[in-house]
Scaffold this motif. Structure first.
Motif, short mmCIF file in Angstrom:
data_model
loop_
_atom_site.label_atom_id
_atom_site.label_comp_id
_atom_site.label_asym_id
_atom_site.label_seq_id
_atom_site.Cartn_x
_atom_site.Cartn_y
_atom_site.Cartn_z
N VAL A 25 0.83 -1.20 0.00
CA VAL A 25 0.00 0.00 0.00
C VAL A 25 0.87 1.25 0.00
N LEU A 26 1.91 1.27 0.83
CA LEU A 26 2.77 2.44 0.91
C LEU A 26 3.56 2.66 -0.39
N ALA A 27 4.02 1.58 -1.00
CA ALA A 27 4.75 1.71 -2.27
C ALA A 27 3.81 2.20 -3.38
N LEU A 28 2.58 1.72 -3.38
CA LEU A 28 1.61 2.18 -4.37
C LEU A 28 1.30 3.66 -4.19
N PHE A 29 1.16 4.09 -2.94
CA PHE A 29 0.94 5.50 -2.65
C PHE A 29 2.13 6.34 -3.12
N GLY A 30 3.34 5.85 -2.86
CA GLY A 30 4.54 6.56 -3.30
C GLY A 30 4.62 6.66 -4.81
N LEU A 31 4.27 5.58 -5.50
CA LEU A 31 4.31 5.59 -6.96
C LEU A 31 3.33 6.61 -7.52
N VAL A 32 2.11 6.59 -7.04
CA VAL A 32 1.08 7.50 -7.55
C VAL A 32 1.43 8.95 -7.23
N SER A 33 1.79 9.22 -5.98
CA SER A 33 2.07 10.60 -5.59
C SER A 33 3.31 11.15 -6.29
N MET A 34 4.37 10.37 -6.41
CA MET A 34 5.57 10.86 -7.08
C MET A 34 5.35 11.04 -8.57
N THR A 35 4.51 10.22 -9.19
CA THR A 35 4.20 10.41 -10.60
C THR A 35 3.42 11.70 -10.81
N VAL A 36 2.45 11.96 -9.94
CA VAL A 36 1.67 13.20 -10.04
C VAL A 36 2.58 14.40 -9.81
N PHE A 37 3.44 14.34 -8.79
CA PHE A 37 4.35 15.46 -8.51
C PHE A 37 5.34 15.67 -9.65
N ALA A 38 5.80 14.60 -10.28
CA ALA A 38 6.73 14.74 -11.41
C ALA A 38 6.04 15.45 -12.57
N VAL A 39 4.82 15.05 -12.88
CA VAL A 39 4.08 15.70 -13.97
C VAL A 39 3.86 17.17 -13.65
N LEU A 40 3.46 17.48 -12.43
CA LEU A 40 3.24 18.87 -12.04
C LEU A 40 4.53 19.68 -12.09
N ALA A 41 5.63 19.09 -11.68
CA ALA A 41 6.91 19.80 -11.70
C ALA A 41 7.36 20.07 -13.13
N PHE A 42 7.19 19.10 -14.03
CA PHE A 42 7.57 19.33 -15.42
C PHE A 42 6.69 20.39 -16.07
N ARG A 43 5.41 20.42 -15.72
CA ARG A 43 4.52 21.45 -16.27
C ARG A 43 4.85 22.84 -15.73
N ALA A 44 5.40 22.89 -14.51
CA ALA A 44 5.78 24.18 -13.92
C ALA A 44 7.21 24.57 -14.30
N ASP A 45 7.82 23.83 -15.21
CA ASP A 45 9.19 24.10 -15.69
C ASP A 45 10.22 24.04 -14.57
N VAL A 46 10.04 23.13 -13.65
CA VAL A 46 11.03 22.86 -12.60
C VAL A 46 11.57 21.46 -12.89
N ALA A 47 12.48 21.39 -13.86
CA ALA A 47 12.94 20.10 -14.38
C ALA A 47 13.67 19.27 -13.34
N TRP A 48 14.49 19.89 -12.51
CA TRP A 48 15.27 19.12 -11.53
C TRP A 48 14.34 18.44 -10.53
N LEU A 49 13.26 19.12 -10.14
CA LEU A 49 12.31 18.51 -9.21
C LEU A 49 11.51 17.40 -9.90
N GLY A 50 11.18 17.61 -11.17
CA GLY A 50 10.48 16.58 -11.92
C GLY A 50 11.31 15.33 -12.08
N VAL A 51 12.61 15.50 -12.34
CA VAL A 51 13.50 14.35 -12.47
C VAL A 51 13.62 13.62 -11.13
N ALA A 52 13.75 14.37 -10.04
CA ALA A 52 13.86 13.75 -8.71
C ALA A 52 12.60 12.95 -8.38
#
Length: 87
Positions: A25-52
């Motif tokens: 459950v925790l790994a699934l939560f991490g996968l979903v949340s980090m994927t959403v945060f990566a997409v949001l970071a790339f859309r906000a032009d914060v590439a280093w945060l999106g890559v992380a």
């Protein structure tokens, strides 16, 4: 020692090394949340945060595979046994 737990682990069949269902459950939560945060970071032009965030999402995906393999091994060793979230 069972095959569903790492070698030299202190757990036994009666007392698991880790709560695999909770880890799932925790790994699934991490996968979903980090994927959403990566997409949001790339859309906000914060590439280093999106890559992380993308790297952390990949780590969570690998962890999901490891957890599922251990759960499958536990299911083969204990057929018909149901485990709660914390076992």
């Amino acid at each position: 020692m069972t095959r569903s737990q790492p070698r030299r682990a202190r757990g036994t069949v009666g007392h698991a090394y880790s709560a695999l269902n909770l880890r799932l459950v925790l790994a699934l939560f991490g996968l979903v949340s980090m994927t959403v945060f990566a997409v949001l970071a790339f859309r906000a032009d914060v590439a280093w945060l999106g890559v992380a965030c993308a790297v952390l999402a990949v780590v969570a995906a690998v962890d999901l595979v490891v957890i599922q393999r251990r759960r499958a091994a536990r299911r083969r060793e204990e057929p018909g046994t149901r485990h709660s979230l914390f076992e």
